[in-house]
Design a protein around this motif. Structure first.
Motif, mmCIF file in Angstrom:
data_model
loop_
_atom_site.group_PDB
_atom_site.id
_atom_site.type_symbol
_atom_site.label_atom_id
_atom_site.label_comp_id
_atom_site.label_asym_id
_atom_site.label_seq_id
_atom_site.Cartn_x
_atom_site.Cartn_y
_atom_site.Cartn_z
ATOM 1 N N PHE A 171 -82.316 -19.113 -4.796
ATOM 2 C CA PHE A 171 -83.165 -19.516 -3.238
ATOM 3 C C PHE A 171 -83.044 -18.145 -2.628
ATOM 4 N N ILE A 172 -84.469 -17.944 -2.100
ATOM 5 C CA ILE A 172 -84.604 -16.728 -1.594
ATOM 6 C C ILE A 172 -85.303 -16.896 -0.066
ATOM 7 N N PRO A 173 -84.424 -16.449 0.954
ATOM 8 C CA PRO A 173 -84.691 -16.358 2.417
ATOM 9 C C PRO A 173 -86.030 -15.653 2.578
ATOM 10 N N GLN A 174 -86.757 -15.949 3.574
ATOM 11 C CA GLN A 174 -87.912 -15.218 3.893
ATOM 12 C C GLN A 174 -87.981 -15.073 5.533
ATOM 13 N N VAL A 175 -88.507 -13.699 5.935
ATOM 14 C CA VAL A 175 -88.224 -13.101 6.875
ATOM 15 C C VAL A 175 -89.624 -13.618 7.886
ATOM 16 N N ALA A 176 -90.727 -13.719 7.154
ATOM 17 C CA ALA A 176 -91.731 -13.913 7.961
ATOM 18 C C ALA A 176 -92.367 -15.328 7.943
ATOM 19 N N LEU A 177 -91.755 -16.112 7.210
ATOM 20 C CA LEU A 177 -92.210 -17.611 7.076
ATOM 21 C C LEU A 177 -90.962 -18.411 7.429
ATOM 22 N N LYS A 178 -91.523 -19.557 7.868
ATOM 23 C CA LYS A 178 -90.531 -20.475 8.624
ATOM 24 C C LYS A 178 -89.585 -20.918 7.473
#
Length: 140
Positions: A62-69
């Motif tokens: 599971f990879i958090p995204q900085v520029a996407l909701k």
């Protein structure tokens, strides 16, 4: 019978499944890799048992995204024993991973599958994946 979290003691069965994907010689490091994955908060390593034998496994990050909701989930390894393919096991595992991804606020799942794995591509298309070309890799 069914899906459960992997254990370090599952390493031999996971190694056999990796060999079916042409990943050989993992026996010297696989137990340590499994421990690392099991200890990681953004990783799930799951196996599928049938008659007390592991016949499939999947590793999902599971990879958090900085520029996407929404964040995204990545399937890094997924194997169903060739003797148990086309019995719905892969579908069941993938759908379980989609559920886990939704729980983790992911809005998509990605998987990288080598061009030689044509049967895997058909499976992913049946599961609702669409091809997104261009994948770059740099060895370090």
């Amino acid at each position: 019978m069914g899906i459960r979290n992997a254990k370090i003691s599952d390493w031999k069965e996971i190694m056999e499944l990796l060999q079916q994907l042409d990943y050989s010689d993992t026996d010297s490091f696989l137990q340590e890799k499994i421990k690392t994955l099991l200890d990681h908060p953004d990783e799930r390593l799951l196996v599928y048992e049938y008659d007390e034998k592991i016949v499939a496994f999947i590793s999902i990050h599971f990879i958090p995204q900085v520029a996407l909701k929404g964040d995204f989930a990545r399937i890094s390894y997924f194997a169903v024993d060739k003797k148990f393919r086309s019995k719905g096991i892969g579908r069941e595992i993938e759908e379980h991973c989609a559920y886990l991804a939704e729980e983790r606020k992911c809005d998509r799942i990605e998987v990288h599958s080598h061009s030689r794995r044509v049967n895997a591509h058909r499976f992913y298309c049946r599961q609702g994946f669409v091809e997104s070309p261009k994948y770059f890799i740099k060895k370090v």
